[in-house]
Enzyme design. Structure first.
Site, PDB file in Angstrom:
ATOM      1  N   HIS A   1      37.067  48.261  39.860  1.00 54.13           N
ATOM      2  CA  HIS A   1      36.391  47.795  38.529  1.00 54.13           C
ATOM      3  C   HIS A   1      34.889  47.610  38.789  1.00 54.13           C
ATOM      4  O   HIS A   1      34.436  47.302  39.881  1.00 54.13           O
ATOM      5  CB  HIS A   1      36.672  46.398  37.957  1.00 54.13           C
ATOM      6  CG  HIS A   1      38.253  46.214  37.914  1.00 54.13           C
ATOM      7  ND1 HIS A   1      39.051  45.188  37.955  1.00 54.13           N
ATOM      8  CD2 HIS A   1      39.045  47.046  37.334  1.00 54.13           C
ATOM      9  CE1 HIS A   1      40.128  45.241  37.573  1.00 54.13           C
ATOM     10  NE2 HIS A   1      40.387  46.406  37.296  1.00 54.13           N
TER      11      HIS A   1
ATOM     12  N   LYS B   1      28.495  39.106  41.899  1.00 56.30           N
ATOM     13  CA  LYS B   1      29.493  38.051  41.736  1.00 56.30           C
ATOM     14  C   LYS B   1      29.617  37.676  43.216  1.00 56.30           C
ATOM     15  O   LYS B   1      29.269  38.280  44.136  1.00 56.30           O
ATOM     16  CB  LYS B   1      30.844  38.563  41.216  1.00 56.30           C
ATOM     17  CG  LYS B   1      31.444  39.881  41.916  1.00 56.30           C
ATOM     18  CD  LYS B   1      32.870  40.448  41.195  1.00 56.30           C
ATOM     19  CE  LYS B   1      32.304  41.798  40.783  1.00 56.30           C
ATOM     20  NZ  LYS B   1      33.646  42.115  40.098  1.00 56.30           N
TER      21      LYS B   1
ATOM     22  N   TYR C   1      36.214  34.155  41.399  1.00 61.54           N
ATOM     23  CA  TYR C   1      34.995  34.927  41.184  1.00 61.54           C
ATOM     24  C   TYR C   1      33.973  33.876  40.610  1.00 61.54           C
ATOM     25  O   TYR C   1      34.153  33.487  39.504  1.00 61.54           O
ATOM     26  CB  TYR C   1      35.262  36.192  40.227  1.00 61.54           C
ATOM     27  CG  TYR C   1      36.675  36.985  40.286  1.00 61.54           C
ATOM     28  CD1 TYR C   1      36.457  38.146  41.007  1.00 61.54           C
ATOM     29  CD2 TYR C   1      37.764  36.343  39.821  1.00 61.54           C
ATOM     30  CE1 TYR C   1      37.602  38.900  41.085  1.00 61.54           C
ATOM     31  CE2 TYR C   1      39.010  36.991  40.008  1.00 61.54           C
ATOM     32  CZ  TYR C   1      38.766  38.379  40.555  1.00 61.54           C
ATOM     33  OH  TYR C   1      40.070  39.152  40.763  1.00 61.54           O
TER      34      TYR C   1
ATOM     35  N   ASP D   1      44.135  50.019  35.185  1.00 56.97           N
ATOM     36  CA  ASP D   1      43.818  50.496  36.662  1.00 56.97           C
ATOM     37  C   ASP D   1      44.283  51.677  36.884  1.00 56.97           C
ATOM     38  O   ASP D   1      43.899  52.517  37.658  1.00 56.97           O
ATOM     39  CB  ASP D   1      44.013  49.478  37.721  1.00 56.97           C
ATOM     40  CG  ASP D   1      43.225  48.142  37.426  1.00 56.97           C
ATOM     41  OD1 ASP D   1      42.158  48.116  36.523  1.00 56.97           O
ATOM     42  OD2 ASP D   1      43.443  47.044  38.027  1.00 56.97           O
TER      43      ASP D   1
END
Length: 187
Positions: free
Chosen positions: A68, A77, A137, A173
């Site tokens: 991603h 992040k 995250y 995905d």
């Protein structure tokens, strides 16, 4: 907490120190002063106060989440594995970067407590290598679904060496685009 550079430009590995005794262990998982000093010393334009959202996922052995990324101005992040273990994979998609198109893998687990600082401009994914894993995250801006980009986890040009047989992948995905197509839009 120790901050280490990695083989990918601007990606940092943050390694906390665990203090162990007969009760178990204690670690400071993040320290804003250490992070901010290390980022400034390395010329990375991010500060701990830039992060605005925390998220967590739980997955079982063999699950792959990724690859991603975020279009627009990207997304920074901090990623850590709070429970279990994962192989975390990054691909640099910044056309002006010295490491454009390169990938690196990092073992994140609940023993070492390491975090990855992932700057904007990277594809990110992971595979669970323990029975179960919780991945946390910390993200620098709210999620904008319209800016989501992705490359299939099994893209032959990326040829990511997932350490376990892949057991579960989301439909999103599985149907993500190719590295060749994304790369052509970036350069």
């Amino acid at each position: 907490m120790r901050v280490e550079s990695t083989s990918l430009a601007d990606v940092l590995l943050l390694v906390p120190e665990a203090f162990r005794d007969d009760r178990g262990w204690f670690t400071r998982t993040f320290d804003t002063a250490i992070f901010d000093r290390a980022a400034a010393d390395l010329g990375i334009d991010v500060r701990s106060g830039d992060f605005t959202q925390d998220s967590q996922s739980r997955s079982r052995r063999g699950v792959v989440r990724g690859m991603h990324g975020r279009g627009g101005r990207g997304e920074a992040k901090l990623v850590r594995c709070a429970r279990g273990s994962v192989l975390d994979v990054l691909v640099d998609i910044r056309p002006t970067s010295a490491t454009f198109g390169q990938q690196a893998s990092f073992e994140l687990d609940d023993e070492r407590h390491a975090h990855l600082y992932v700057p904007p401009g990277f594809l990110h994914g992971f595979q669970v290598t323990s029975e179960q894993a919780d991945v946390c995250y910390r993200i620098d801006r709210p999620h904008e679904p319209g800016e989501d980009i992705g490359v299939a986890y099994d893209d032959p040009d990326l040829a990511i060496a997932w350490p376990e047989p892949v057991t579960v992948v989301s439909d999103r995905d599985r149907s993500a685009g190719s590295w060749a197509t994304l790369r052509a839009t970036l350069v």
